[in-house]
Write a protein that holds these residues in place. Structure first.
Motif, PDB file in Angstrom:
ATOM      1  N   PHE A 142     -22.321  15.451 -13.924  1.00 12.61           N
ATOM      2  CA  PHE A 142     -23.257  14.492 -13.331  1.00 12.61           C
ATOM      3  C   PHE A 142     -23.987  15.098 -12.119  1.00 12.61           C
ATOM      4  O   PHE A 142     -24.374  14.390 -11.186  1.00 12.61           O
ATOM      5  N   GLU A 143     -24.169  16.426 -12.158  1.00 12.64           N
ATOM      6  CA  GLU A 143     -24.884  17.091 -11.082  1.00 12.64           C
ATOM      7  C   GLU A 143     -26.273  16.481 -10.929  1.00 12.64           C
ATOM      8  O   GLU A 143     -26.972  16.201 -11.902  1.00 12.64           O
ATOM      9  N   GLY A 144     -26.682  16.272  -9.672  1.00 15.25           N
ATOM     10  CA  GLY A 144     -27.988  15.681  -9.399  1.00 15.25           C
ATOM     11  C   GLY A 144     -27.964  14.169  -9.310  1.00 15.25           C
ATOM     12  O   GLY A 144     -28.999  13.543  -9.072  1.00 15.25           O
ATOM     13  N   TYR A 145     -26.766  13.564  -9.477  1.00 16.81           N
ATOM     14  CA  TYR A 145     -26.638  12.114  -9.397  1.00 16.81           C
ATOM     15  C   TYR A 145     -25.513  11.750  -8.418  1.00 16.81           C
ATOM     16  O   TYR A 145     -24.519  12.467  -8.302  1.00 16.81           O
ATOM     17  N   GLN A 146     -25.659  10.620  -7.766  1.00 21.38           N
ATOM     18  CA  GLN A 146     -24.625  10.129  -6.857  1.00 21.38           C
ATOM     19  C   GLN A 146     -23.542   9.398  -7.655  1.00 21.38           C
ATOM     20  O   GLN A 146     -23.814   8.771  -8.685  1.00 21.38           O
ATOM     21  N   ARG A 147     -22.311   9.477  -7.148  1.00 26.34           N
ATOM     22  CA  ARG A 147     -21.189   8.741  -7.745  1.00 26.34           C
ATOM     23  C   ARG A 147     -20.341   8.201  -6.598  1.00 26.34           C
ATOM     24  O   ARG A 147     -19.996   8.939  -5.672  1.00 26.34           O
ATOM     25  N   LEU A 148     -20.024   6.905  -6.642  1.00 29.02           N
ATOM     26  CA  LEU A 148     -19.275   6.278  -5.549  1.00 29.02           C
ATOM     27  C   LEU A 148     -18.210   5.340  -6.102  1.00 29.02           C
ATOM     28  O   LEU A 148     -18.509   4.433  -6.884  1.00 29.02           O
ATOM     29  N   MET A 149     -16.965   5.595  -5.700  1.00 31.11           N
ATOM     30  CA  MET A 149     -15.826   4.753  -6.072  1.00 31.11           C
ATOM     31  C   MET A 149     -15.041   4.390  -4.798  1.00 31.11           C
ATOM     32  O   MET A 149     -15.151   5.054  -3.775  1.00 31.11           O
ATOM     33  N   HIS A 150     -14.210   3.357  -4.908  1.00 32.18           N
ATOM     34  CA  HIS A 150     -13.253   3.050  -3.848  1.00 32.18           C
ATOM     35  C   HIS A 150     -11.861   3.002  -4.460  1.00 32.18           C
ATOM     36  O   HIS A 150     -11.681   2.479  -5.561  1.00 32.18           O
ATOM     37  N   ARG A 151     -10.900   3.568  -3.729  1.00 30.34           N
ATOM     38  CA  ARG A 151      -9.565   3.786  -4.279  1.00 30.34           C
ATOM     39  C   ARG A 151      -8.482   3.220  -3.375  1.00 30.34           C
ATOM     40  O   ARG A 151      -8.569   3.297  -2.146  1.00 30.34           O
ATOM     41  N   ILE A 152      -7.455   2.651  -3.984  1.00 30.48           N
ATOM     42  CA  ILE A 152      -6.261   2.178  -3.284  1.00 30.48           C
ATOM     43  C   ILE A 152      -5.039   2.663  -4.059  1.00 30.48           C
ATOM     44  O   ILE A 152      -5.034   2.642  -5.299  1.00 30.48           O
ATOM     45  N   THR A 153      -4.006   3.100  -3.347  1.00 30.02           N
ATOM     46  CA  THR A 153      -2.743   3.424  -4.007  1.00 30.02           C
ATOM     47  C   THR A 153      -1.678   2.398  -3.622  1.00 30.02           C
ATOM     48  O   THR A 153      -1.717   1.829  -2.535  1.00 30.02           O
ATOM     49  N   ILE A 154      -0.753   2.163  -4.530  1.00 27.95           N
ATOM     50  CA  ILE A 154       0.353   1.225  -4.339  1.00 27.95           C
ATOM     51  C   ILE A 154       1.657   2.005  -4.339  1.00 27.95           C
ATOM     52  O   ILE A 154       1.903   2.829  -5.225  1.00 27.95           O
ATOM     53  N   LYS A 155       2.512   1.737  -3.360  1.00 28.45           N
ATOM     54  CA  LYS A 155       3.737   2.543  -3.208  1.00 28.45           C
ATOM     55  C   LYS A 155       4.699   2.327  -4.364  1.00 28.45           C
ATOM     56  O   LYS A 155       4.629   1.296  -5.060  1.00 28.45           O
ATOM     57  N   VAL A 214      -8.446   1.735   1.930  1.00 29.21           N
ATOM     58  CA  VAL A 214      -9.492   1.882   0.920  1.00 29.21           C
ATOM     59  C   VAL A 214     -10.176   3.232   1.125  1.00 29.21           C
ATOM     60  O   VAL A 214     -10.867   3.446   2.128  1.00 29.21           O
ATOM     61  N   ILE A 215      -9.947   4.151   0.206  1.00 31.27           N
ATOM     62  CA  ILE A 215     -10.502   5.499   0.302  1.00 31.27           C
ATOM     63  C   ILE A 215     -11.829   5.559  -0.460  1.00 31.27           C
ATOM     64  O   ILE A 215     -11.901   5.138  -1.618  1.00 31.27           O
ATOM     65  N   GLU A 216     -12.845   6.070   0.204  1.00 28.70           N
ATOM     66  CA  GLU A 216     -14.152   6.220  -0.430  1.00 28.70           C
ATOM     67  C   GLU A 216     -14.210   7.548  -1.182  1.00 28.70           C
ATOM     68  O   GLU A 216     -14.127   8.613  -0.581  1.00 28.70           O
ATOM     69  N   VAL A 217     -14.334   7.468  -2.491  1.00 28.37           N
ATOM     70  CA  VAL A 217     -14.451   8.661  -3.331  1.00 28.37           C
ATOM     71  C   VAL A 217     -15.932   8.826  -3.657  1.00 28.37           C
ATOM     72  O   VAL A 217     -16.440   8.279  -4.626  1.00 28.37           O
ATOM     73  N   TYR A 268       0.819  -1.203   0.000  1.00 30.95           N
ATOM     74  CA  TYR A 268       0.000   0.000   0.000  1.00 30.95           C
ATOM     75  C   TYR A 268       0.860   1.264   0.000  1.00 30.95           C
ATOM     76  O   TYR A 268       1.914   1.319   0.637  1.00 30.95           O
ATOM     77  N   GLY A 269       0.368   2.272  -0.704  1.00 30.85           N
ATOM     78  CA  GLY A 269       0.972   3.591  -0.620  1.00 30.85           C
ATOM     79  C   GLY A 269       0.415   4.350   0.569  1.00 30.85           C
ATOM     80  O   GLY A 269      -0.442   3.855   1.313  1.00 30.85           O
ATOM     81  N   VAL A 270       0.909   5.561   0.755  1.00 33.93           N
ATOM     82  CA  VAL A 270       0.435   6.430   1.838  1.00 33.93           C
ATOM     83  C   VAL A 270      -0.513   7.453   1.238  1.00 33.93           C
ATOM     84  O   VAL A 270      -0.124   8.244   0.373  1.00 33.93           O
ATOM     85  N   ASP A 271      -1.768   7.434   1.674  1.00 32.75           N
ATOM     86  CA  ASP A 271      -2.764   8.373   1.149  1.00 32.75           C
ATOM     87  C   ASP A 271      -2.787   9.631   2.015  1.00 32.75           C
ATOM     88  O   ASP A 271      -3.599   9.765   2.929  1.00 32.75           O
ATOM     89  N   SER A 272      -1.885  10.526   1.708  1.00 32.81           N
ATOM     90  CA  SER A 272      -1.784  11.779   2.455  1.00 32.81           C
ATOM     91  C   SER A 272      -3.092  12.555   2.393  1.00 32.81           C
ATOM     92  O   SER A 272      -3.682  12.703   1.316  1.00 32.81           O
ATOM     93  N   TYR A 273      -3.561  13.005   3.558  1.00 34.92           N
ATOM     94  CA  TYR A 273      -4.664  13.967   3.683  1.00 34.92           C
ATOM     95  C   TYR A 273      -6.045  13.418   3.337  1.00 34.92           C
ATOM     96  O   TYR A 273      -7.001  14.179   3.285  1.00 34.92           O
ATOM     97  N   LEU A 274      -6.168  12.106   3.120  1.00 30.66           N
ATOM     98  CA  LEU A 274      -7.474  11.486   2.943  1.00 30.66           C
ATOM     99  C   LEU A 274      -7.676  10.454   4.035  1.00 30.66           C
ATOM    100  O   LEU A 274      -6.739   9.755   4.435  1.00 30.66           O
ATOM    101  N   VAL A 275      -8.913  10.331   4.512  1.00 30.78           N
ATOM    102  CA  VAL A 275      -9.237   9.426   5.613  1.00 30.78           C
ATOM    103  C   VAL A 275     -10.206   8.362   5.110  1.00 30.78           C
ATOM    104  O   VAL A 275     -11.220   8.681   4.487  1.00 30.78           O
ATOM    105  N   ALA A 276      -9.910   7.092   5.397  1.00 29.83           N
ATOM    106  CA  ALA A 276     -10.781   6.000   4.985  1.00 29.83           C
ATOM    107  C   ALA A 276     -12.110   6.074   5.724  1.00 29.83           C
ATOM    108  O   ALA A 276     -12.170   6.455   6.899  1.00 29.83           O
ATOM    109  N   ALA A 277     -13.180   5.704   5.023  1.00 29.64           N
ATOM    110  CA  ALA A 277     -14.507   5.716   5.634  1.00 29.64           C
ATOM    111  C   ALA A 277     -14.718   4.516   6.547  1.00 29.64           C
ATOM    112  O   ALA A 277     -15.528   4.568   7.478  1.00 29.64           O
TER     113      ALA A 277
END
Length: 278
Positions: free
Chosen positions: A265-278, A80-83, A64-73
């Protein structure tokens, strides 16, 4: 597995007839890695994955990489970062400007992986630009001018304690969990032209979000040369526009591409999950 080339930009390979829920063989990993290195963006459609399965696939390609300044849900899956963006959200679009993930780190992530859960019916494409091909097409004079120059990278304008996210209107309810810090004010330099650590190919390594200057030049000279490079890089011929489907996994190479998300995509929900690799 089957493969399909996705664009004329040199970016994008679709890989099908493989089940990413199952552990990958060494041959699978080697084949996928070679395709990813050659095309910079690997796309796996129709992959319904749990967090655990997403993590297992990601770890086949490094730690895993280091996800600076983002907090996992989910604290049980801290990498796993929730976008997320809600249908009624009014905040400025996260990731909407061209960038390379965490380029301000001493060792930025090699790979970013994004898995789609909820896709709006319109908009929300992710765009990638080919920094290897863009470098190759530069004139000899420009290549000589930027040879040996280093760009200064910093997260201060975005994640600093007086940066964009620290000053945005909290009443607008941003869904992505962001933390700001004085540590974002730090600066680090990377060569404007890097040698890819696995392929050896040369690539431009600057971006409008985190590249704040050039070590050897004045502010005015830095702005001039960076603008010239961006005007060149963001030509249509270097860009692959990725259109999402639900349960699609993509993996891109931060050493050879920049990326940004498109709006619309205003007015619609969008959900992704993200992982970084060092």
């Amino acid at each position: 597995m089957k493969i399909n080339k996705l664009s004329n930009s040199g970016l994008g390979i679709e890989i099908t007839d493989i089940n990413l829920k199952k552990p990958l063989t060494e041959k699978n990993v080697s084949t996928i890695r070679d395709l990813w290195l050659n095309y910079s963006v690997a796309v796996f459609p129709n992959q319904e994955l749990s967090h655990f399965e997403f993590e297992n696939f990601s770890l086949s390609f490094g730690d895993y990489g280091v996800d600076s300044y983002l907090v996992a849900a989910d604290s049980n899956h801290p990498h796993v970062i929730e976008v997320r963006r809600e249908a009624d959200e009014k905040t400025v679009l996260f990731g909407g400007t061209w960038h390379s993930d965490w380029s301000f780190q001493k060792n930025p992530p090699s790979a970013t992986l994004l898995h789609s859960k909820i896709i709006p019916p319109i908009g929300g494409d992710t765009l990638f630009c080919n920094n290897i091909r863009a470098y190759e097409d530069l004139s000899v004079d420009i290549k000589e001018n930027i040879s040996g120059l280093s760009a200064i990278h910093s997260a201060k304008e975005v994640y600093g304690d007086d940066g964009f996210y620290a000053n945005e209107d909290k009443n607008e309810g941003r869904s992505i969990r962001i933390k700001t810090s004085k540590s974002a004010n730090k600066k680090i330099s990377h060569p404007i032209v890097i040698n890819h650590s696995e392929t050896g190919k040369k690539a431009l390594f600057v971006n409008p979000v985190y590249s704040v200057g050039v070590d050897q030049l004045s502010a005015k000279e830095s702005n001039t040369i960076l603008k010239k490079l961006y005007d060149h890089i963001f030509q249509e011929k270097y860009i692959y526009r990725h259109k999402w489907q639900k349960n699609m996994l993509i993996m891109w190479d931060n050493r050879s591409v920049m990326h940004r998300v498109d709006g619309g995509f205003e007015g619609y929900q969008r959900l992704m999950h993200r992982i970084t690799i060092k």
